[in-house]
Design a protein around this motif. Structure first.
Motif, short mmCIF file in Angstrom:
data_model
loop_
_atom_site.label_atom_id
_atom_site.label_comp_id
_atom_site.label_asym_id
_atom_site.label_seq_id
_atom_site.Cartn_x
_atom_site.Cartn_y
_atom_site.Cartn_z
N PHE A 320 0.82 -1.20 0.00
CA PHE A 320 0.00 0.00 0.00
C PHE A 320 0.86 1.27 0.00
O PHE A 320 0.34 2.36 -0.14
CB PHE A 320 -0.91 0.03 1.23
N TYR A 370 -11.33 -10.67 -0.39
CA TYR A 370 -10.37 -11.02 -1.44
C TYR A 370 -10.81 -10.48 -2.79
O TYR A 370 -9.97 -10.09 -3.62
CB TYR A 370 -10.19 -12.53 -1.50
N LEU A 373 -9.68 -6.93 -3.09
CA LEU A 373 -8.25 -6.81 -3.40
C LEU A 373 -7.97 -7.08 -4.87
O LEU A 373 -7.03 -6.52 -5.44
CB LEU A 373 -7.45 -7.78 -2.53
N PRO A 377 -7.34 -2.13 -7.43
CA PRO A 377 -5.88 -2.22 -7.32
C PRO A 377 -5.20 -0.98 -6.75
O PRO A 377 -4.05 -1.06 -6.32
CB PRO A 377 -5.45 -2.43 -8.78
N ARG A 383 -8.70 -1.17 -0.06
CA ARG A 383 -7.90 -2.40 0.09
C ARG A 383 -7.64 -2.70 1.57
O ARG A 383 -7.62 -3.85 1.98
CB ARG A 383 -6.58 -2.26 -0.68
N TYR A 384 -7.46 -1.66 2.37
CA TYR A 384 -7.28 -1.90 3.81
C TYR A 384 -8.57 -2.38 4.45
O TYR A 384 -8.56 -3.26 5.31
CB TYR A 384 -6.80 -0.60 4.47
N ALA A 386 -10.68 -4.21 2.91
CA ALA A 386 -10.75 -5.61 2.47
C ALA A 386 -10.00 -6.53 3.43
O ALA A 386 -10.42 -7.66 3.69
CB ALA A 386 -10.18 -5.76 1.07
N ARG A 444 0.46 -6.95 -6.94
CA ARG A 444 -0.96 -7.27 -7.13
C ARG A 444 -1.33 -8.63 -6.53
O ARG A 444 -2.45 -8.83 -6.07
CB ARG A 444 -1.31 -7.26 -8.63
#
Length: 506
Positions: A320, A370, A373, A377, A383-384, A386, A444
């Motif tokens: 990140f 998931y 994520l 991208p 994403r955090y 997630a 990724r």
């Protein structure tokens, strides 16, 4: 007639925790007396005495079991933090592909898988619980501490294999042990407390790693990490040897009145064994039970995710864009939230007496994490978030499935074989999870996220299948034999969960 193996040593010789009076003679006459005590005590189910007993058990068993699991999980998962502290550079010649690190991480699971069933079955027949569990903790603590002395790939590999051997005697053994003391109305929350400490270990591990990184010690940071996290397990092993109660009918921890209530509780909606007994027919029944293997499929996906989280969460969060120190700190909140979620969900599951629906929901939450994520991208905040979904969904489902099978296998011997069996199948997912995040796939990690996402949703489908099958079986038995009296003793000594009056927890 089922083949039953019994160990009948004198309790004072075999278990220092046993009372001094002659309260544990395993012959037919004593078994009849125990049965009478059970019948006399069934009415105490909701009594003040029983609530006092449960509090007493919680106060002694849960702190020891939970702290042991805290250090067990720290010791198996600290490689992820050690990786960021220079272990590959110091010992693995940089490991540019990440393959050597993957093999060190997965070596634990090979021995853990192979030893689970024989370890749990052997402990059921030959050893008092506190002796077995305490010795296991001392063993894995020594192996974890010795990781700090590794100077090459082979040394680290041997230490990790030894860690797996000793933890195999603990992980599946605790659910079987807790089933001696807690009913199906209590197991979900107790398993949440116990397994929730895996999430606490994740949070605690990040804090320890952060502190070690700023210690400026004479030894490498990762070596100091293994020492700090290994020694407490050894100490907890000795504490368990002294203070952890043995089976209700064996331990001196309970008074005679408490013992009668505890033995009665072992015989609600099922029937417990007396002493160190192993029914070989039930062991084979567990190995032939298709539901154990479906549970193994669910556990496979969960452990693939769990191994990924344990070993690679710091690495994933670092993608990140944060520094190593901040990354270590950012691993803490997802684990802390997971500990809260698993406790609340398991409490609701106990109250509703339903495991399947909660498992379906938790699996889907993990799969959604998931999926985020994979499809988001660049948004760091999404994403955090997630990561929170993944930890909460995965940890919650693992606690629930263990509690589910702790009742639904029907007898102690079938639990002693069935729980480590689906655990062993599931731990194969840990090996997979250790190999689907190679360094070359960063940042990724599409392959790793896609595989674990699919397995989480597959787990939800399997949980639905199990829940439906239990529902159909209960209804069939109600039609054939009538509804049994709630919480009455069910004789599972011959047929285990196939006994006509036994009902599955949905």
């Amino acid at each position: 007639m089922n083949s039953v193996v019994k160990r009948t040593p004198d309790t004072e010789q075999f278990s220092p925790d046993a009372p001094a009076d002659d309260n544990f003679k395993k012959d037919d006459e004593q078994a009849d007396a125990v049965s009478e005590s059970i019948s006399d005590s069934v009415g105490a189910q909701n009594s003040k005495e029983e609530r006092k007993l449960v509090r007493k058990l919680d106060g002694r068993i849960l702190p020891i079991a939970c702290l042991m699991y805290l250090f067990a999980f720290l010791d198996r998962s600290n490689l992820g933090n050690a990786r960021l502290q220079g272990l590959p550079q110091d010992v693995l010649h940089g490991d540019p592909t990440g393959i050597l690190f993957d093999w060190i991480n997965s070596a634990f699971f090979f021995s853990y898988i192979l030893c689970q069933v024989p370890a749990t079955v052997t402990s059921k027949l030959f050893f008092p619980p506190r002796l077995w569990l305490g010795t296991a903790a001392i063993g894995w603590g020594i192996c974890s501490t010795l990781m700090s002395t590794g100077f090459n790939f082979s040394g680290l590999l041997v230490a990790r294999i030894g860690l797996g051997v000793f933890e195999a005697g603990f992980g599946p053994g605790i659910p079987v042990y807790l089933s001696y003391f807690y009913t199906k109305h209590e197991m979900g929350l107790r398993m949440a407390y116990w397994f929730g400490f895996a999430a606490v270990a994740g949070a605690f591990g990040g804090l320890i790693a952060f502190g070690v990184q700023h210690a400026h010690a004479a030894v490498a940071d990762w070596r100091l990490l293994f020492i700090i996290e290994g020694i407490p397990a050894i100490l907890m092993g000795f504490i368990a040897l002294v203070f952890l109660p043995d089976r209700p009918e064996m331990t001196s921890f309970l008074t005679e009145g408490e013992r009668k209530i505890a033995v009665a509780r072992m015989n609600r909606a099922t029937s417990g064994d007396t002493g160190l007994v192993l029914n070989k027919a039930h062991v084979w029944a567990a190995l032939r039970d298709w539901r154990v293997y479906v549970g193994g499929v669910i556990y496979f996906g969960l452990n693939c995710a769990l191994a990924s989280i344990s070993a690679f969460l710091p690495t994933i969060i670092q993608t990140f864009g944060f520094t190593t120190a901040i990354t270590q700190l950012l691993t803490v909140p997802p684990y802390a939230v997971a500990a809260v979620v698993i406790t609340i969900t398991s409490y609701a599951s106990d109250r509703m007496q339903n495991r399947g629906l909660f498992m379906i929901g938790a699996n889907m939450v993990g799969g959604f994490g998931y999926l985020l994520l994979l499809v988001v991208p660049t948004n760091v905040h999404a994403r955090y978030f997630a990561v929170f979904c993944i930890t909460s969904g995965t940890y919650t489902t693992i606690g629930l499935i263990i509690a589910w099978f702790a009742h639904n296998l029907g007898s102690e011997s079938k639990r002693a074989a069935g729980i480590p069996m689906f655990n062993a199948i599931g731990q194969c997912g840990s090996i997979l999870g250790s190999h689907i995040y190679p360094t070359t796939d960063g940042p990724r990690y599409i392959m790793g996220f896609a595989v674990t996402c699919a397995l989480q949703f597959l787990g939800a489908v399997c949980a639905l299948l199990l829940s439906m099958s239990y529902h159909w079986d209960n209804r069939r038995r109600d039609r054939l034999y009538g509804r049994p009296e709630p919480e009455a003793k069910v004789d599972t000594s011959e047929l285990a969960d196939k006994a006509p009056d036994f009902r599955y927890l949905l």
